[in-house]
Enzyme design. Structure first.
Site, PDB file in Angstrom:
ATOM      1  N   ASP A   1       4.085  10.264  -1.849  1.00  0.00           N
ATOM      2  CA  ASP A   1       4.461   9.876  -3.211  1.00  0.00           C
ATOM      3  C   ASP A   1       3.400  10.270  -4.233  1.00  0.00           C
ATOM      4  O   ASP A   1       3.550  10.013  -5.418  1.00  0.00           O
ATOM      5  CB  ASP A   1       4.725   8.368  -3.282  1.00  0.00           C
TER       6      ASP A   1
ATOM      7  N   ARG B   1       0.652  15.985  -8.242  1.00  0.00           N
ATOM      8  CA  ARG B   1      -0.603  16.749  -8.266  1.00  0.00           C
ATOM      9  C   ARG B   1      -0.535  17.964  -7.350  1.00  0.00           C
ATOM     10  O   ARG B   1      -1.210  18.968  -7.588  1.00  0.00           O
ATOM     11  CB  ARG B   1      -1.761  15.822  -7.909  1.00  0.00           C
TER      12      ARG B   1
ATOM     13  N   LYS C   1       9.588   5.022  -2.128  1.00  0.00           N
ATOM     14  CA  LYS C   1       9.398   4.003  -3.156  1.00  0.00           C
ATOM     15  C   LYS C   1      10.308   2.798  -2.906  1.00  0.00           C
ATOM     16  O   LYS C   1      11.336   2.920  -2.237  1.00  0.00           O
ATOM     17  CB  LYS C   1       9.736   4.588  -4.539  1.00  0.00           C
TER      18      LYS C   1
END
Length: 500
Positions: free
Chosen positions: A346, A350, A276
């Site tokens: 990233d 899930r 990020k």
């Protein structure tokens, strides 16, 4: 943490101490008990209200020194809006509004649980007290120097009511839920060097004191189960992952199928190899807010001895860019046997949820599963910070969640699912990929989760906009909001508890 709003209930006629809080509406009238407490100060209050342009509107408050004759040091008048417009869900906000006006220098507060039309009902007075408790929470554990204006409120709240016993009974039940909210806030607010996976699991295990059965799965146990998706996320971190399964058996029939809740617990998310940007990365300590909600909810259900069988399961990991970290292009095998190609490291939440959802579905055969996750930034683009995204394969469950959201103020908005979106996560090299194109990112993330719930009634709540860093509300000024605990407790209480 400072969570020092102590609540007690007293008769309406009890003389006030410290700060006196009364309620009015746009008529600027007061109930009979409030009028007695104000003695002959009504005209003074009206003049002060006129000077401050206070007109009794909802969410507004007038704060003045108590007029002569009033047995209190300060007087706070809280507006409730148009006469007769207050609904049950508004009382918790009124308690929060009042508490927000009190400041940190009060040691005693008397809230008169009365509207101009008469005394509040016991459950309304209890909600008032809960609002005060939730608004009074402040996470200040790591501050060594605090300015007076930033200090937390530490006070005894006396809620003056018509029926002390009934209000106290209602509050005891609601206070357990409030404690669950506070627990969830605590977990989200903790720094990631303190709350790593093993420590998170240890704190969840403390629910055993309430009669919750807690099972902690380490790496070897998860390897044995074949949880390659969860472990793939975790493999780049010094702190190994955990799965925690909590069970509360409160139904009269212990064999009754449980309701189930699953939470994403990424204690810190750098993005992994798909790292990020540095800006605001510190906020990724809150990427475990879904798991925090599940722990807070299980606390609430067990503490209030909910007449339901419930399972709460959380996958806890860190997503770090170590030399052993998962790579884009990797293919992992999930517990279900399905394979996932890693496109973006990233998009890790899930992956964690996929294995935990499958475990709960196959092991516990629940009536339904609700999962919560700070899953996508896309949901913030779609819904902002006022609503969580709701995705579901079951209309009844979706409708019940929506109504519980309206009742608690923790609102949800249903989003679409469908084959057009599902095919976007198909992979050339595996059964699916963990990230699709740019558009509809929250939907394609939910589509992946749906592949791991079999035919179980299921709902996914994307809480990225509501669980952390959301704007302050009447009942919360904390960075971690504890979103979801009250919503799901209401869902269970309204529809799934044993009736005796």
């Amino acid at each position: 943490m400072t969570d020092a709003v102590k609540v007690g209930f007293v008769p309406l006629s009890t003389a006030p101490k410290g700060v006196l809080v009364v309620f009015t509406d746009e008529s600027m009238k007061f109930g009979p008990a409030s009028r007695k407490h104000l003695v002959n100060a009504g005209d003074v209050v009206k003049r002060a209200a006129a000077a401050a342009e206070f007109k009794g509107k909802s969410g507004s408050a007038l704060d003045i020194l108590a007029p002569q004759g009033v047995k209190a040091a300060r007087l706070i008048v809280v507006g409730t809006g148009k006469a007769g417009s207050v609904k049950d869900e508004d009382f918790i906000k009124l308690g929060g509004t009042a508490t927000g006006k009190i400041g940190s220098n009060a040691s005693a507060v008397t809230l008169v649980a009365e509207l101009p039309g008469g005394a509040m009902k016991p459950h309304q007075a209890a909600a008032l007290a809960v609002g005060a408790r939730l608004r009074g929470y402040k996470f200040d554990r790591y501050k060594t120097k605090t300015k007076d204006k930033d200090k937390a409120l530490v006070a005894q709240f006396s809620v003056a009511v018509a029926d002390v016993a009934a209000a106290r009974k209602a509050f005891i039940r609601d206070a357990h839920v409030a404690n669950g909210v506070v627990l969830a806030r605590e977990l989200v607010n903790e720094p990631p060097n303190v709350l790593y996976p093993a420590e998170f699991a240890r704190r969840a295990a403390q629910l055993r004191k309430l009669g919750v059965k807690v099972e902690i799965f380490d790496v070897k146990a998860m390897e044995k189960l074949g949880m390659g998706a969860l472990l793939g996320v975790s493999q780049g971190s010094y702190h190994p992952g955990r799965m925690v399964v909590m069970r509360w058996n409160g139904a009269s029939n212990k064999a009754d199928k449980p309701v189930a809740f699953v939470g994403k617990g990424v204690c810190f998310d750098t993005g992994g190899i798909s790292i990020k940007p540095a800006g605001s990365m510190e906020e990724m300590k809150g990427d475990m807010a879904g798991a925090a909600c599940v722990v807070g909810l299980m606390h609430a259900l067990a503490a209030r001895k909910a007449k339901v069988n419930a399972v709460g399961a959380i996958g806890i990991v860190e997503n770090m860019p170590d030399g052993n970290a998962q790579r884009p292009g990797d293919i992992v095998k999930t517990m279900s046997g399905q394979t996932i190609e890693i496109i973006n490291t990233d998009a890790e939440g899930r992956l964690v949820l996929a294995d935990v959802l499958w475990y709960v579905t196959q092991k516990h055969k629940p009536k339904f599963i609700v999962d919560l996750a700070t899953l996508t930034g896309a949901i913030l683009v779609a819904l902002g910070t006022e609503y969580a995204g709701l995705f579901s394969n079951n209309d009844q469950l979706s409708e019940r969640l929506s109504k519980s959201g309206d009742a608690t103020g923790e609102r949800v908005w249903r989003m679409p699912l469908g084959p057009e979106f599902d095919k976007q996560i198909d992979s050339k090299f595996a059964d699916m990929k963990n990230a699709a194109g740019r558009w509809g990112g929250s939907i394609t993330a939910a589509q992946l989760l749906q592949r791991f719930v079999d035919n179980t009634p299921w709902a996914h709540l994307d809480i990225a906009g509501t669980a952390m860093g959301a704007p302050a509300t009447d009942i919360n000024t904390s960075w971690g909001s504890g979103y979801g605990v009250r919503l799901l407790d209401h869902l269970v209480a309204q529809h799934y508890e044993t009736k005796r």
